[in-house]
Design a protein around this motif. Sequence first.
Motif, short mmCIF file in Angstrom:
data_model
loop_
_atom_site.label_atom_id
_atom_site.label_comp_id
_atom_site.label_asym_id
_atom_site.label_seq_id
_atom_site.Cartn_x
_atom_site.Cartn_y
_atom_site.Cartn_z
N MET A 1 -10.02 -78.88 78.00
CA MET A 1 -9.90 -78.53 79.66
C MET A 1 -8.30 -78.68 79.94
O MET A 1 -7.80 -79.62 79.51
CB MET A 1 -10.73 -79.57 80.43
CG MET A 1 -10.53 -79.73 81.78
SD MET A 1 -11.25 -80.72 82.91
CE MET A 1 -12.94 -80.17 82.85
N THR A 2 -7.69 -77.66 80.71
CA THR A 2 -6.31 -77.90 81.01
C THR A 2 -6.28 -78.73 82.26
O THR A 2 -7.43 -78.89 82.96
CB THR A 2 -5.86 -76.38 81.34
OG1 THR A 2 -6.64 -75.90 82.28
CG2 THR A 2 -6.08 -75.40 80.12
N TRP A 3 -4.94 -79.02 82.74
CA TRP A 3 -4.79 -79.83 83.78
C TRP A 3 -5.07 -78.99 85.23
O TRP A 3 -5.87 -79.46 86.05
CB TRP A 3 -3.29 -80.28 83.93
CG TRP A 3 -3.02 -80.99 85.13
CD1 TRP A 3 -2.31 -80.45 86.24
CD2 TRP A 3 -3.49 -82.29 85.42
NE1 TRP A 3 -2.24 -81.36 87.14
CE2 TRP A 3 -2.89 -82.55 86.83
CE3 TRP A 3 -4.07 -83.44 84.66
CZ2 TRP A 3 -3.10 -83.88 87.49
CZ3 TRP A 3 -4.17 -84.50 85.46
CH2 TRP A 3 -3.88 -84.71 86.94
N LYS A 4 -4.97 -77.70 85.14
CA LYS A 4 -5.09 -76.84 86.11
C LYS A 4 -6.68 -76.78 86.23
O LYS A 4 -7.34 -76.92 87.35
CB LYS A 4 -4.60 -75.36 86.07
CG LYS A 4 -4.86 -74.61 86.97
CD LYS A 4 -3.97 -73.19 86.73
CE LYS A 4 -3.97 -72.49 88.02
NZ LYS A 4 -3.65 -71.07 87.79
N ALA A 8 -8.56 -78.34 89.67
CA ALA A 8 -9.47 -77.59 90.41
C ALA A 8 -11.00 -78.07 90.44
O ALA A 8 -11.59 -78.14 91.61
CB ALA A 8 -9.87 -76.20 89.76
N GLU A 9 -11.45 -78.60 89.49
CA GLU A 9 -12.99 -79.27 89.33
C GLU A 9 -12.67 -80.59 90.30
O GLU A 9 -13.65 -81.12 91.01
CB GLU A 9 -13.32 -79.75 88.23
CG GLU A 9 -14.63 -80.16 87.83
CD GLU A 9 -15.33 -80.37 86.54
OE1 GLU A 9 -16.21 -81.17 86.36
OE2 GLU A 9 -14.70 -79.52 85.74
N ALA A 10 -11.53 -81.43 90.23
CA ALA A 10 -11.35 -82.82 91.00
C ALA A 10 -11.46 -82.49 92.38
O ALA A 10 -12.07 -83.05 93.21
CB ALA A 10 -9.91 -83.29 90.71
N VAL A 11 -10.75 -81.28 92.73
CA VAL A 11 -10.67 -81.10 94.15
C VAL A 11 -12.32 -80.76 94.88
O VAL A 11 -12.47 -81.02 95.95
CB VAL A 11 -9.70 -79.76 94.57
CG1 VAL A 11 -9.74 -79.21 95.96
CG2 VAL A 11 -8.39 -80.14 94.29
N GLY A 12 -13.11 -80.13 93.67
CA GLY A 12 -14.36 -79.70 94.17
C GLY A 12 -15.13 -81.06 94.58
O GLY A 12 -16.04 -81.39 95.27
N HIS A 116 -17.48 -91.42 77.06
CA HIS A 116 -16.72 -90.25 77.68
C HIS A 116 -16.04 -89.36 76.68
O HIS A 116 -15.43 -89.71 75.68
CB HIS A 116 -15.75 -90.62 78.96
CG HIS A 116 -16.64 -91.50 79.87
ND1 HIS A 116 -17.64 -91.01 80.51
CD2 HIS A 116 -16.35 -92.81 80.21
CE1 HIS A 116 -17.88 -91.82 81.52
NE2 HIS A 116 -17.32 -92.87 81.43
N THR A 117 -16.16 -87.99 77.36
CA THR A 117 -15.40 -87.07 76.47
C THR A 117 -14.15 -86.87 76.96
O THR A 117 -13.76 -87.47 78.02
CB THR A 117 -16.07 -85.49 76.43
OG1 THR A 117 -15.81 -85.23 78.04
CG2 THR A 117 -17.62 -85.67 76.10
N ASN A 118 -13.03 -86.30 76.28
CA ASN A 118 -11.73 -86.00 76.80
C ASN A 118 -11.79 -85.25 78.25
O ASN A 118 -11.10 -85.35 78.90
CB ASN A 118 -10.96 -85.01 75.80
CG ASN A 118 -10.72 -86.08 74.61
OD1 ASN A 118 -10.40 -87.38 74.55
ND2 ASN A 118 -9.94 -85.55 73.62
N ALA A 119 -12.68 -84.27 77.97
CA ALA A 119 -12.78 -83.61 79.48
C ALA A 119 -13.11 -84.47 80.41
O ALA A 119 -12.80 -84.32 81.73
CB ALA A 119 -13.97 -82.40 79.24
N HIS A 120 -14.28 -85.28 80.41
CA HIS A 120 -14.60 -86.52 81.33
C HIS A 120 -13.14 -87.20 81.75
O HIS A 120 -12.80 -87.28 82.88
CB HIS A 120 -15.50 -87.18 80.95
CG HIS A 120 -16.63 -86.73 80.68
ND1 HIS A 120 -17.86 -87.55 80.03
CD2 HIS A 120 -17.61 -85.72 81.08
CE1 HIS A 120 -19.03 -86.65 79.97
NE2 HIS A 120 -18.74 -85.62 80.67
N GLU A 125 -8.88 -88.54 85.64
CA GLU A 125 -7.48 -88.65 85.95
C GLU A 125 -6.82 -87.77 87.05
O GLU A 125 -6.00 -88.08 87.86
CB GLU A 125 -6.49 -88.48 84.59
CG GLU A 125 -6.74 -89.64 83.55
CD GLU A 125 -6.10 -91.03 84.17
OE1 GLU A 125 -5.05 -90.98 84.49
OE2 GLU A 125 -6.74 -91.96 84.16
N ALA A 126 -7.40 -86.61 86.90
CA ALA A 126 -7.10 -85.47 87.97
C ALA A 126 -7.41 -86.00 89.18
O ALA A 126 -6.73 -85.89 90.16
CB ALA A 126 -7.35 -84.24 87.59
#
Length: 155
Positions: A1-4, A8-12, A116-120, A125-126
């Motif tokens: 998962m990229t920071w971007k 985007a998922e965090a904003v959701g 937790h996975t790295n993506a989690h 963090e985001a």
Amino acid sequence: MTWKQARAEAVGLMAELPPLPRPWRIEDLCTSLAERRGRPLLLLELDLAALPFGLWYFDGERDHIISRAGTTGYHRDHIILHEICHMLAGHNTAQAASAGGGMASTVIEAALANPHTNAHEELAEAFATVVLKQARKRPPGGDFEQRASAVFGAT
């Protein structure tokens, strides 16, 4: 998962939060979030070397967010928001068995039951960074705080 992508998922996920309190207080956000979710949300501090910085778990009745004892200010808010993200995203699915060994053993059981996975972690963090920016909460200007802010992407 990229920071971007994480951002985007965090904003959701932020749509699941109540309005951010003004002036900003993480405790007020947690109280409103507990009311919105219809179950208690307890903020606890624990001095446990095995605790990375924070942990969230659900005991079947209450949400628990644990932060390392002695953590304050921006860093504490970031940790709590990181754990709120795990809670809202449903990252923890297993409950600790809680065989009566006390808070420390319950926390360790919960952490082991919910890796937790790295993506989690990137999402959490985001999320914490985006919420704190939205709340206009900036880290203090000291040298350590600025380096920590850069690591967490909050610059």
